[in-house]
Write an enzyme that holds these catalytic residues in place. Sequence first.
Site, PDB file in Angstrom:
ATOM      1  N   LYS A  32       0.851  -1.188   0.000  1.00  0.00           N
ATOM      2  CA  LYS A  32       0.000   0.000   0.000  1.00  0.00           C
ATOM      3  C   LYS A  32       0.887   1.238   0.000  1.00  0.00           C
ATOM      4  O   LYS A  32       1.780   1.361   0.837  1.00  0.00           O
ATOM      5  CB  LYS A  32      -0.906   0.010   1.233  1.00  0.00           C
ATOM      6  N   ASP A  59      -3.452   4.373  -1.945  1.00  0.00           N
ATOM      7  CA  ASP A  59      -4.403   4.823  -0.918  1.00  0.00           C
ATOM      8  C   ASP A  59      -4.442   6.349  -0.885  1.00  0.00           C
ATOM      9  O   ASP A  59      -3.834   6.967  -0.010  1.00  0.00           O
ATOM     10  CB  ASP A  59      -3.922   4.234   0.429  1.00  0.00           C
ATOM     11  N   LYS A  61      -7.539   8.142  -1.280  1.00  0.00           N
ATOM     12  CA  LYS A  61      -8.850   8.539  -0.729  1.00  0.00           C
ATOM     13  C   LYS A  61      -9.437   9.770  -1.419  1.00  0.00           C
ATOM     14  O   LYS A  61      -9.646  10.811  -0.784  1.00  0.00           O
ATOM     15  CB  LYS A  61      -8.730   8.803   0.774  1.00  0.00           C
ATOM     16  N   ASP A  64     -14.087  14.571  -4.399  1.00  0.00           N
ATOM     17  CA  ASP A  64     -14.238  15.856  -5.084  1.00  0.00           C
ATOM     18  C   ASP A  64     -15.488  15.764  -5.949  1.00  0.00           C
ATOM     19  O   ASP A  64     -16.237  14.795  -5.837  1.00  0.00           O
ATOM     20  CB  ASP A  64     -12.974  16.147  -5.932  1.00  0.00           C
ATOM     21  N   THR A 119     -11.794   5.697  10.868  1.00  0.00           N
ATOM     22  CA  THR A 119     -11.840   5.188  12.240  1.00  0.00           C
ATOM     23  C   THR A 119     -11.408   6.257  13.252  1.00  0.00           C
ATOM     24  O   THR A 119     -11.619   6.111  14.446  1.00  0.00           O
ATOM     25  CB  THR A 119     -10.945   3.937  12.408  1.00  0.00           C
ATOM     26  N   ARG A 211       3.205  -1.365  10.730  1.00  0.00           N
ATOM     27  CA  ARG A 211       4.317  -1.481  11.668  1.00  0.00           C
ATOM     28  C   ARG A 211       4.650  -2.889  12.172  1.00  0.00           C
ATOM     29  O   ARG A 211       5.838  -3.182  12.364  1.00  0.00           O
ATOM     30  CB  ARG A 211       4.108  -0.507  12.833  1.00  0.00           C
TER      31      ARG A 211
HETATM   32  O1  C5P Z   1       1.167   0.399  11.155  1.00  0.00           O
HETATM   33  P1  C5P Z   1      -0.247  -0.050  11.091  1.00  0.00           P
HETATM   34  O2  C5P Z   1      -0.430  -1.544  10.917  1.00  0.00           O
HETATM   35  O3  C5P Z   1      -1.111   0.519  12.176  1.00  0.00           O
HETATM   36  O4  C5P Z   1      -0.744   0.586   9.683  1.00  0.00           O
HETATM   37  C1  C5P Z   1      -2.077   0.509   9.264  1.00  0.00           C
HETATM   38  C2  C5P Z   1      -2.239   1.228   7.957  1.00  0.00           C
HETATM   39  O5  C5P Z   1      -3.623   1.275   7.634  1.00  0.00           O
HETATM   40  C3  C5P Z   1      -1.752   2.681   7.959  1.00  0.00           C
HETATM   41  O6  C5P Z   1      -1.300   2.985   6.636  1.00  0.00           O
HETATM   42  C4  C5P Z   1      -3.011   3.459   8.281  1.00  0.00           C
HETATM   43  O7  C5P Z   1      -2.979   4.760   7.775  1.00  0.00           O
HETATM   44  C5  C5P Z   1      -4.069   2.615   7.561  1.00  0.00           C
HETATM   45  N1  C5P Z   1      -5.411   2.772   8.068  1.00  0.00           N
HETATM   46  C6  C5P Z   1      -5.751   2.512   9.383  1.00  0.00           C
HETATM   47  N2  C5P Z   1      -7.043   2.667   9.805  1.00  0.00           N
HETATM   48  C7  C5P Z   1      -7.990   3.054   8.941  1.00  0.00           C
HETATM   49  C8  C5P Z   1      -7.670   3.322   7.613  1.00  0.00           C
HETATM   50  C9  C5P Z   1      -6.353   3.161   7.196  1.00  0.00           C
HETATM   51  O8  C5P Z   1      -4.900   2.132  10.176  1.00  0.00           O
HETATM   52  N3  C5P Z   1      -9.227   3.152   9.344  1.00  0.00           N
END
Ligand code: C5P
Length: 232
Positions: A32, A59, A61, A64, A119, A211
Amino acid sequence: MGKDVIIACDFNSAEQVFAFLDKFTDTKPFVKIGMELYYAEGPHIVKEIKARGHKIFLDLKLHDIPNTVKKSMAVLSNLDVDMCNLHASGTGKMMEAALEGLTRTDGTRPLLIAVTQLTSTDEETMRRDLLIEKPIDEVVMHYAKNAKNAGLDGVVCSPLEAGKVHDLCGKDFMTVTPGVRFADGDVGDQKRVMTPEQAKEIGSDYIVVGRPITAAEDPVAAYKRCVAEFVG
Ligand code: C5P
């Protein structure tokens, strides 16, 4: 539907992302690319990662007027990405226009999924800032239904919502779910998390994992563990 693990490459430079991807010698994970990396490096980063053999979820998003989204989606489609997204709150007309823009002359197109409510927005904020009085679960499901009716392929949602989205929109309507953590790992700033195994049980089609893989001591081993737990 092919279940897969998508690695959130939340890096802010080409150098960092390539140093990370270079570790994967015998496998080419689905990745992503978010706004940070795309805005820092531009479209060439997408082309370069694609040329290395990775599938890409871009990603960005979009949100418009329908005509602008349609034309912008045509540009993203030409980058040969595999999945992209928009905000369902842009309305059904905007989502339909996006699909038109994405569709290439040969009829193929990247998968298109919708963000329902972020979220980071809770019910109280939704009521206060957006004047939306309905319960947040109802709003999320309504937006998912709108996305389905507009012809989209699925939604980004919490793994906790994936089962309900499938009940409402059908099992072929994809759920792409972030918020995944290993049972023995750090939760970090994510609030509502699931393990890859639980996400599989609940019916997520794709999990987005950042992460727990990117910050792992051995990212390749962490990725493989994720795939083993989620895909089986
Ligand atoms: O590092 P981590 O596993 O928390 O990363 C989750 C990824 O998913 C990040 O790129 C974050 O921006 C994305 N994301 C999220 N929650 C959402 C939408 C996207 O954690 N509701």
